[in-house]
Design an enzyme around this catalytic site. Structure first.
Site, PDB file in Angstrom:
ATOM      1  NE  ARG A  51       4.244  -8.932   3.589  1.00 48.67           N
ATOM      2  CZ  ARG A  51       4.040  -8.399   2.394  1.00 48.67           C
ATOM      3  NH1 ARG A  51       4.290  -9.072   1.297  1.00 48.67           N
ATOM      4  NH2 ARG A  51       3.595  -7.171   2.294  1.00 48.67           N
ATOM      5  CG  ASN A  64       1.020 -10.694   3.716  1.00 50.83           C
ATOM      6  OD1 ASN A  64       1.517 -10.910   4.811  1.00 50.83           O
ATOM      7  ND2 ASN A  64       0.846  -9.478   3.257  1.00 50.83           N
TER       8      ASN A  64
END
Length: 90
Positions: free
Chosen positions: A17, A35
């Site tokens: 990320r 996520n």
């Protein structure tokens, strides 16, 4: 241009990320990444066609400890604003 993406493989717990945020911000893209419960990483991004193409290539590679198995990439026809700068959603 706006896209939705989902990245499959070993992409959680490896800085994916943060990698996506840094890549998107360097390309001046708006959007977000998060996520998913299934172990994938998903998001949306908005920007020029050239910037999105560069972002897609970076997502397919991923950070050093990731192992990207598949990248799903779909164009969207939406007009609402995405966050700028690009950010992580929890």
């Amino acid at each position: 241009m706006r896209v939705a993406f989902q990245v499959h493989g070993a992409v959680q717990g490896v800085g994916y990320r943060r990698f996506a945020v840094q890549a998107a911000q360097a390309l001046d893209l708006a959007g977000w990444v998060k996520n998913e419960p299934d172990g994938s990483v998903s998001g949306q991004a908005e920007g020029s066609e050239a910037a999105l193409a560069a972002f897609r290539a970076q997502l397919a590679r991923g950070p050093a400890f990731a192992a990207v198995q598949r990248l799903d990439w779909n164009g969207l026809d939406m007009r609402s604003s995405l966050p700028l700068p690009f950010e992580i959603h929890r």
